[in-house]
Design an enzyme around this catalytic site. Sequence first.
Site, mmCIF file in Angstrom:
data_model
loop_
_atom_site.group_PDB
_atom_site.id
_atom_site.type_symbol
_atom_site.label_atom_id
_atom_site.label_comp_id
_atom_site.label_asym_id
_atom_site.label_seq_id
_atom_site.Cartn_x
_atom_site.Cartn_y
_atom_site.Cartn_z
ATOM 1 N N HIS A 20 44.047 45.494 39.891
ATOM 2 C CA HIS A 20 42.732 45.058 40.657
ATOM 3 C C HIS A 20 42.898 45.823 41.993
ATOM 4 O O HIS A 20 43.593 45.769 42.988
ATOM 5 C CB HIS A 20 42.905 43.562 40.981
ATOM 6 N N GLU A 25 40.886 46.169 44.306
ATOM 7 C CA GLU A 25 40.247 45.316 45.474
ATOM 8 C C GLU A 25 41.249 44.392 46.063
ATOM 9 O O GLU A 25 41.192 43.772 47.009
ATOM 10 C CB GLU A 25 39.100 44.787 44.948
ATOM 11 N N CYS A 52 40.139 45.083 35.407
ATOM 12 C CA CYS A 52 40.734 44.155 34.795
ATOM 13 C C CYS A 52 39.835 43.803 33.441
ATOM 14 O O CYS A 52 39.831 44.650 32.477
ATOM 15 C CB CYS A 52 41.013 42.954 35.790
#
Lengths: 236, 185
Positions: free
Chosen positions: B158, B160, B75
């Site tokens: 993202h 994650e 990001c």
Amino acid sequence: MAGGRVVKGIKFQGLRDVGDPVDLGAAYSDRGADELVFLDVKATLEERDTLVGLVRRVAEQLSIPFTVGGGIRTIADADALLRAGADKVSINSAALARPRLITELAEKLGSQAVVVAIDAEGGRVKTRAGTTETTLDAVEWAKEAEERGAGEILLTSIDADGTREGYDMAVTRAVAAAVSVPVIASGGAGDASHIAEALEVAQAALLASILHEDPERLTSLREELRQMGVKIRDAA
Amino acid sequence: MKVAVCDYRAGNIRSVEIAMRRLGAELTDDVDGCDLAILPGVGSAASAMDALKDQGLDVALKQRFADGKPILGICLGLQLMLQSSEEDGGTECLGLLPGHAYRLREGRIPRIGWAQVDDGATYYFAHSYAAETPKATAWSDGIVAEVRDGSFLGAQFHPEKSGAPGARYLAKVLEEVRSKSLSRA
């Protein structure tokens, strides 16, 4: 949440214990929730900080976005939650008391991490977990929050909360039309058609009561929405 | 596999650490000596650049890139590798990649939510700025979703926070690190 447990009421009244936040968070994540929102609804009233330790334990279970709110009054409060594993903070009463907080948080964390939660009753904003009236109009406050740096508006209708009779489309439509940041509709979801209706004007729909007794319902709701032509991501 | 997640005190680095641990990586603070350095991305460009400089991470990352050692930017961590960003009234970034970050012009901003990327998977995005660079390798709704240049890999989304598809993406990154295909010796 309140007192470290997941609770849910109707129109913000009569909070009932519905489960353990770590277990429920994991259950929703496993069943395809797009995002998890934790609001410690007693944090402001009891003047205590949101439970950072609990956020840590929940975050450990998740791999989806995680928003946490309740009792956040300073950048340090927000920072502690993000460092515990929250991705966004949701502020409400503290932003009403000191609107400049929205800008401070947005400058430090980026707007995408700052959710301004608005609790509306009859189109008016209420504060302190719905216990205190203000003279603010929900649409006007949403616009101001956006101008001050809010990245999302989490709009809860107290009138619709917990009723399972559908979202408050009037206030949701008005707020979504007035701001250009994403709006999360909250309060009143009872079936898939309610969610589909909300998603026509809002960018996300929050579910609470409808899921808490039966997390498995999330799986069937996603399938029903898909069949209704609503774009639902493939979570597998 | 030793992974260093750059902690520049901007937002949530814990979710990246949790995701890496789940994939069996060992976390370290050693940005120079690790197998993969991750520059996570939450915060605003100017405050993030200030924090990177305060901690000497700007120098460490430039050196790492020059040495051809793997770096993953997520990001804002992708955008900080570019020359500049429009954010905060114009911010000079690390300048390791050609291009700049511009403020999104269409749709609701921030662009928050799940969106499909060219590889077919759906990932979670949360951003107001995006990269404009000749090094783009994947897009989402016309917005740069992935960037590759030398030993740098950047994801605008993202991974994650992107559930199972995100975990698979990160596992692939670790495999590239392991097989040295992300290294430029």
